[in-house]
Design a protein around this motif. Structure first.
Motif, short mmCIF file in Angstrom:
data_model
loop_
_atom_site.label_atom_id
_atom_site.label_comp_id
_atom_site.label_asym_id
_atom_site.label_seq_id
_atom_site.Cartn_x
_atom_site.Cartn_y
_atom_site.Cartn_z
N LEU A 107 0.76 -1.26 -0.08
CA LEU A 107 -0.01 0.11 0.10
C LEU A 107 0.78 1.09 0.00
CD1 LEU A 107 -2.71 -1.24 2.54
CD2 LEU A 107 -2.88 -1.34 0.14
N ALA A 108 2.16 0.89 -0.56
CA ALA A 108 3.17 2.08 -0.53
C ALA A 108 3.10 3.02 0.87
CB ALA A 108 2.77 3.06 -1.62
N ASN B 147 -8.33 6.80 -6.78
CA ASN B 147 -9.25 5.63 -6.92
C ASN B 147 -10.15 5.91 -5.83
OD1 ASN B 147 -10.20 2.95 -6.40
ND2 ASN B 147 -8.92 2.60 -8.32
N SER B 148 -11.60 5.66 -6.00
CA SER B 148 -12.52 5.80 -5.03
C SER B 148 -12.51 4.82 -3.83
CB SER B 148 -14.10 5.47 -5.57
OG SER B 148 -14.22 4.41 -6.08
N ASP B 149 -11.74 3.73 -4.03
CA ASP B 149 -11.52 2.62 -2.97
C ASP B 149 -9.99 2.15 -3.25
OD1 ASP B 149 -11.35 0.62 -1.15
OD2 ASP B 149 -13.22 -0.18 -1.72
N PRO B 150 -9.05 2.93 -3.01
CA PRO B 150 -7.77 2.49 -3.23
C PRO B 150 -7.04 1.33 -2.53
CG PRO B 150 -7.51 4.62 -1.68
CD PRO B 150 -9.12 4.20 -2.17
N MET C 113 -5.28 -4.17 -3.40
CA MET C 113 -5.52 -5.78 -3.20
C MET C 113 -5.62 -6.45 -4.42
SD MET C 113 -4.67 -6.04 -0.01
CE MET C 113 -4.58 -5.31 1.56
N ASP C 114 -6.76 -6.10 -5.20
CA ASP C 114 -7.15 -6.65 -6.42
C ASP C 114 -5.90 -6.83 -7.41
OD1 ASP C 114 -9.50 -6.70 -5.71
OD2 ASP C 114 -10.35 -5.14 -6.74
#
Length: 266
Positions: free
Chosen positions: A210-211, A221-224, A229-230
């Motif tokens: 997750l950096a 992104n609306s759900d980073p 994870m994707d």
């Protein structure tokens, strides 16, 4: 529950997410987007219990994480068999500063000290904590050969290297059981290492999936987190991604997102 994946041919299975513990022992010289307070023993024990209940069995620490190893030696008392412990050698952290020592003598000393701090007779996975000069560390110091000897002695069950270059990652993977690489939506450079490990039955642990929290802060992104994870679990070579949160809600969310990502791949 989180699925588990094998680490090469070591016989070790790790959960798709692992719990990173730098924030249990060190709050200086770290690169997170916001400051944090190191949790007390009660909060740390609660977090570890939550992680276990969520299906996490991999816990990641290092001498460079302040007093993380010493704290885990107490916090994991009575539950050693529930955890795959991953620690490291090479980087030290004292008085607010990091320094590196890859000599065979220091490597053995570091492992023996980690065993003492962690209150265990073996470390499941032991990684070299690279300073970025991956190839030089491997070739000049023969450090992976030292770790192979320690494995033969039964002090560690598997070994590898936390690398910073593609060339170093490939060489480390060739000579060991697993590697730890950076891989996230913003950093794709080390993907060839993951490809090699998949083809050659080596384990892959991800750092900075997750950096270091920056993706959740800086992404459009609306759900980073879900997008992250994707992305990371779409690569079949990924054994586990280390998440270093000390926030129970974030930990739950990370696990939920990981399970969601993995369910779509099955």
């Amino acid at each position: 529950m989180l699925k588990q994946n094998p680490i090469g041919q070591t016989g070790i299975n790790v959960s798709a997410l692992g719990l990173g513990t730098v924030k249990l022992g060190r709050d200086q010289g770290v690169k997170y987007p916001s400051s944090f307070t190191i949790p007390d023993d009660k909060a740390a024990a609660s977090l570890i219990s939550q992680a276990k209940d969520l299906g996490i069995n991999l816990i990641d620490t290092a001498p460079a994480y302040g007093n993380s190893e010493e704290r885990l030696g107490t916090l994991l008392k009575g539950q050693r068999n529930d955890w795959v412990i991953c620690s490291k050698v090479g980087e030290e952290f004292r008085n607010g500063d990091s320094f590196f020592d890859f000599t065979p003598e220091h490597t053995r000393f570091s492992v023996e000290r980690s065993l003492l701090y962690l209150n265990t007779d073996h470390i499941d996975l032991l990684l070299v904590h690279s300073d970025g000069n991956d190839i030089d560390i491997i070739n000049r110091y023969g450090i992976l050969d030292v770790l192979a000897d320690l494995k033969q002695e039964g002090l560690i069950r598997g070994f590898g290297m936390s690398t910073k270059t593609v060339e170093g990652g490939l060489l480390a993977a060739e000579k060991s059981d697993c590697v730890m690489v950076t891989y996230n939506l913003n950093h794709l450079e080390e993907e060839p290492v993951i490809d090699y490990c998949l083809q050659n039955d080596k384990g892959v642990l991800l750092k900075k999936a997750l950096a270091s929290g920056h993706i959740a802060v800086d992404s459009d992104n609306s759900d980073p987190v879900q997008a992250s994870m994707d992305f990371i679990f779409a690569h079949p070579g990924v054994s586990s991604a280390i998440v270093g949160t000390i926030n129970p809600k974030h930990l739950q969310n990370n696990v939920d997102n990981a399970i969601s990502a993995l369910s779509r791949l099955s």
